[in-house]
Design a protein around this motif. Sequence first.
Motif, PDB file in Angstrom:
ATOM      1  N   LEU A  18       3.991   5.497  -5.726  1.00  0.00           N
ATOM      2  CA  LEU A  18       3.933   5.482  -7.193  1.00  0.00           C
ATOM      3  C   LEU A  18       2.869   6.438  -7.714  1.00  0.00           C
ATOM      4  O   LEU A  18       3.089   7.142  -8.699  1.00  0.00           O
ATOM      5  N   ASP A  19       1.718   6.471  -7.048  1.00  0.00           N
ATOM      6  CA  ASP A  19       0.666   7.419  -7.437  1.00  0.00           C
ATOM      7  C   ASP A  19       1.184   8.853  -7.321  1.00  0.00           C
ATOM      8  O   ASP A  19       0.963   9.679  -8.207  1.00  0.00           O
ATOM      9  N   ALA A  20       1.881   9.137  -6.209  1.00  0.00           N
ATOM     10  CA  ALA A  20       2.410  10.485  -5.984  1.00  0.00           C
ATOM     11  C   ALA A  20       3.469  10.826  -7.031  1.00  0.00           C
ATOM     12  O   ALA A  20       3.481  11.931  -7.582  1.00  0.00           O
ATOM     13  N   LEU A  21       4.358   9.878  -7.337  1.00  0.00           N
ATOM     14  CA  LEU A  21       5.380  10.107  -8.370  1.00  0.00           C
ATOM     15  C   LEU A  21       4.729  10.394  -9.716  1.00  0.00           C
ATOM     16  O   LEU A  21       5.192  11.231 -10.477  1.00  0.00           O
ATOM     17  N   GLY A  22       3.634   9.702 -10.006  1.00  0.00           N
ATOM     18  CA  GLY A  22       2.915   9.894 -11.268  1.00  0.00           C
ATOM     19  C   GLY A  22       2.355  11.298 -11.415  1.00  0.00           C
ATOM     20  O   GLY A  22       2.136  11.770 -12.533  1.00  0.00           O
ATOM     21  N   GLY A  23       2.133  11.975 -10.296  1.00  0.00           N
ATOM     22  CA  GLY A  23       1.585  13.328 -10.329  1.00  0.00           C
ATOM     23  C   GLY A  23       2.635  14.413 -10.518  1.00  0.00           C
ATOM     24  O   GLY A  23       2.295  15.590 -10.659  1.00  0.00           O
ATOM     25  N   LEU A  24       3.913  14.051 -10.514  1.00  0.00           N
ATOM     26  CA  LEU A  24       4.982  15.041 -10.663  1.00  0.00           C
ATOM     27  C   LEU A  24       5.227  15.355 -12.142  1.00  0.00           C
ATOM     28  O   LEU A  24       4.913  14.553 -13.008  1.00  0.00           O
ATOM     29  N   THR A  25       5.854  16.500 -12.395  1.00  0.00           N
ATOM     30  CA  THR A  25       6.269  16.816 -13.770  1.00  0.00           C
ATOM     31  C   THR A  25       7.408  15.869 -14.145  1.00  0.00           C
ATOM     32  O   THR A  25       8.047  15.270 -13.267  1.00  0.00           O
ATOM     33  N   GLU A  26       7.701  15.775 -15.432  1.00  0.00           N
ATOM     34  CA  GLU A  26       8.772  14.875 -15.897  1.00  0.00           C
ATOM     35  C   GLU A  26      10.113  15.215 -15.236  1.00  0.00           C
ATOM     36  O   GLU A  26      10.815  14.321 -14.770  1.00  0.00           O
ATOM     37  N   ASP A  27      10.473  16.499 -15.148  1.00  0.00           N
ATOM     38  CA  ASP A  27      11.745  16.894 -14.526  1.00  0.00           C
ATOM     39  C   ASP A  27      11.808  16.489 -13.060  1.00  0.00           C
ATOM     40  O   ASP A  27      12.818  15.978 -12.586  1.00  0.00           O
ATOM     41  N   HIS A  28      10.716  16.728 -12.347  1.00  0.00           N
ATOM     42  CA  HIS A  28      10.687  16.382 -10.926  1.00  0.00           C
ATOM     43  C   HIS A  28      10.751  14.871 -10.734  1.00  0.00           C
ATOM     44  O   HIS A  28      11.439  14.377  -9.844  1.00  0.00           O
ATOM     45  N   ARG A  29      10.034  14.141 -11.581  1.00  0.00           N
ATOM     46  CA  ARG A  29      10.051  12.675 -11.505  1.00  0.00           C
ATOM     47  C   ARG A  29      11.472  12.159 -11.765  1.00  0.00           C
ATOM     48  O   ARG A  29      11.970  11.309 -11.039  1.00  0.00           O
ATOM     49  N   GLN A  30      12.134  12.698 -12.798  1.00  0.00           N
ATOM     50  CA  GLN A  30      13.484  12.247 -13.156  1.00  0.00           C
ATOM     51  C   GLN A  30      14.475  12.486 -12.017  1.00  0.00           C
ATOM     52  O   GLN A  30      15.303  11.623 -11.724  1.00  0.00           O
ATOM     53  N   VAL A  31      14.392  13.645 -11.377  1.00  0.00           N
ATOM     54  CA  VAL A  31      15.362  13.947 -10.324  1.00  0.00           C
ATOM     55  C   VAL A  31      15.144  13.021  -9.120  1.00  0.00           C
ATOM     56  O   VAL A  31      16.103  12.529  -8.519  1.00  0.00           O
ATOM     57  N   GLU A  41       0.838  -1.201   0.000  1.00  0.00           N
ATOM     58  CA  GLU A  41       0.000   0.000   0.000  1.00  0.00           C
ATOM     59  C   GLU A  41       0.878   1.258   0.000  1.00  0.00           C
ATOM     60  O   GLU A  41       0.614   2.215  -0.719  1.00  0.00           O
ATOM     61  N   ARG A  42       1.948   1.242   0.793  1.00  0.00           N
ATOM     62  CA  ARG A  42       2.864   2.375   0.850  1.00  0.00           C
ATOM     63  C   ARG A  42       3.520   2.576  -0.522  1.00  0.00           C
ATOM     64  O   ARG A  42       3.634   3.699  -1.003  1.00  0.00           O
ATOM     65  N   SER A  43       3.954   1.491  -1.157  1.00  0.00           N
ATOM     66  CA  SER A  43       4.563   1.579  -2.493  1.00  0.00           C
ATOM     67  C   SER A  43       3.569   2.141  -3.495  1.00  0.00           C
ATOM     68  O   SER A  43       3.920   2.974  -4.325  1.00  0.00           O
ATOM     69  N   ARG A  44       2.311   1.679  -3.424  1.00  0.00           N
ATOM     70  CA  ARG A  44       1.292   2.147  -4.364  1.00  0.00           C
ATOM     71  C   ARG A  44       1.066   3.648  -4.202  1.00  0.00           C
ATOM     72  O   ARG A  44       0.987   4.377  -5.192  1.00  0.00           O
ATOM     73  N   ARG A  45       1.009   4.114  -2.943  1.00  0.00           N
ATOM     74  CA  ARG A  45       0.809   5.548  -2.692  1.00  0.00           C
ATOM     75  C   ARG A  45       1.990   6.359  -3.241  1.00  0.00           C
ATOM     76  O   ARG A  45       1.805   7.415  -3.832  1.00  0.00           O
ATOM     77  N   ASP A  83      -2.020  13.893   1.439  1.00  0.00           N
ATOM     78  CA  ASP A  83      -3.398  13.909   0.922  1.00  0.00           C
ATOM     79  C   ASP A  83      -3.908  12.481   0.707  1.00  0.00           C
ATOM     80  O   ASP A  83      -5.036  12.170   1.013  1.00  0.00           O
ATOM     81  N   GLY A  84      -3.047  11.650   0.160  1.00  0.00           N
ATOM     82  CA  GLY A  84      -3.418  10.253  -0.113  1.00  0.00           C
ATOM     83  C   GLY A  84      -3.787   9.509   1.158  1.00  0.00           C
ATOM     84  O   GLY A  84      -4.729   8.732   1.191  1.00  0.00           O
ATOM     85  N   ARG A  85      -3.030   9.769   2.237  1.00  0.00           N
ATOM     86  CA  ARG A  85      -3.317   9.102   3.514  1.00  0.00           C
ATOM     87  C   ARG A  85      -4.642   9.571   4.074  1.00  0.00           C
ATOM     88  O   ARG A  85      -5.427   8.797   4.577  1.00  0.00           O
ATOM     89  N   GLU A  86      -4.873  10.889   3.985  1.00  0.00           N
ATOM     90  CA  GLU A  86      -6.099  11.428   4.581  1.00  0.00           C
ATOM     91  C   GLU A  86      -7.313  11.063   3.746  1.00  0.00           C
ATOM     92  O   GLU A  86      -8.375  10.760   4.276  1.00  0.00           O
ATOM     93  N   GLY A  87      -7.154  11.083   2.416  1.00  0.00           N
ATOM     94  CA  GLY A  87      -8.309  10.852   1.552  1.00  0.00           C
ATOM     95  C   GLY A  87      -8.525   9.422   1.163  1.00  0.00           C
ATOM     96  O   GLY A  87      -9.615   9.032   0.784  1.00  0.00           O
ATOM     97  N   GLY A  88      -7.460   8.577   1.254  1.00  0.00           N
ATOM     98  CA  GLY A  88      -7.588   7.232   0.689  1.00  0.00           C
ATOM     99  C   GLY A  88      -7.521   6.123   1.702  1.00  0.00           C
ATOM    100  O   GLY A  88      -7.171   5.005   1.370  1.00  0.00           O
ATOM    101  N   GLY A  89      -7.828   6.381   2.949  1.00  0.00           N
ATOM    102  CA  GLY A  89      -7.747   5.345   3.971  1.00  0.00           C
ATOM    103  C   GLY A  89      -8.826   4.304   3.809  1.00  0.00           C
ATOM    104  O   GLY A  89      -9.852   4.534   3.190  1.00  0.00           O
ATOM    105  N   GLY A  90      -8.579   3.093   4.354  1.00  0.00           N
ATOM    106  CA  GLY A  90      -9.639   2.094   4.451  1.00  0.00           C
ATOM    107  C   GLY A  90      -9.765   1.163   3.263  1.00  0.00           C
ATOM    108  O   GLY A  90     -10.668   0.374   3.233  1.00  0.00           O
TER     109      GLY A  90
END
Length: 198
Positions: A134-147, A128-132, A189-196
């Motif tokens: 990866l979801d967060a990484l997916g929301g970054l811009t390409e430059d931010h993701r690469q760094v 679950e932690r890995s999934r969160r 945000d993911g922890r607060e909004g996606g629990g359970g």
Amino acid sequence: MRTREGGLVDDEAAVIARVRAGEPEAYAELVRAHTAVALRAAVACGAGAEAEDVVQQAFFKAYRSLGRFQEGAAFRPWLLRIVVNETRNTVRSAGRQRAVADREADLLGGEPRIPESADPAVAAEERERSRRLLDALGGLTEDHRQVVIHRYLLELDETETAHALGWPKGTVKSRLSRALKKLGLALKDGREGGGGHG
């Protein structure tokens, strides 16, 4: 295991000098030492099933370019820059943009984090932690993701990351700082909004 593949070659400069002096078989030492990190970089940048071909091509290009390699420089960041460019070309020419979450899932899926015998509840929490993440990484811009990928998934230091991405060190610092802030917010945000789920 946080050993860095680059540590497997005792004296890279000596190996490179041997290759330049007409001993091409010495290049195999560099290939063995850097294949794992090169594959992780290719997968992280979206090579998918073509990762091995991309890495092979990158090693070939690096070999052909060794004459231009700056003496005394680190081989690994230079190679990874070639891998990143080769991956971009491959992904672009194939016209396939895989979902970014798939990229990092492949990358992280390559090394099981928890032994099979571990407590299933702990394993589920880790997934679950890995999934969160990866979801967060997916929301970054390409430059931010690469760094983030280069600093944390590929475990390069700041100088190596700057070299691999072709950015000034200050740019790496500022983009990493912004990327980590955004990741932190997304994970919160993911922890607060996606629990359970589960």
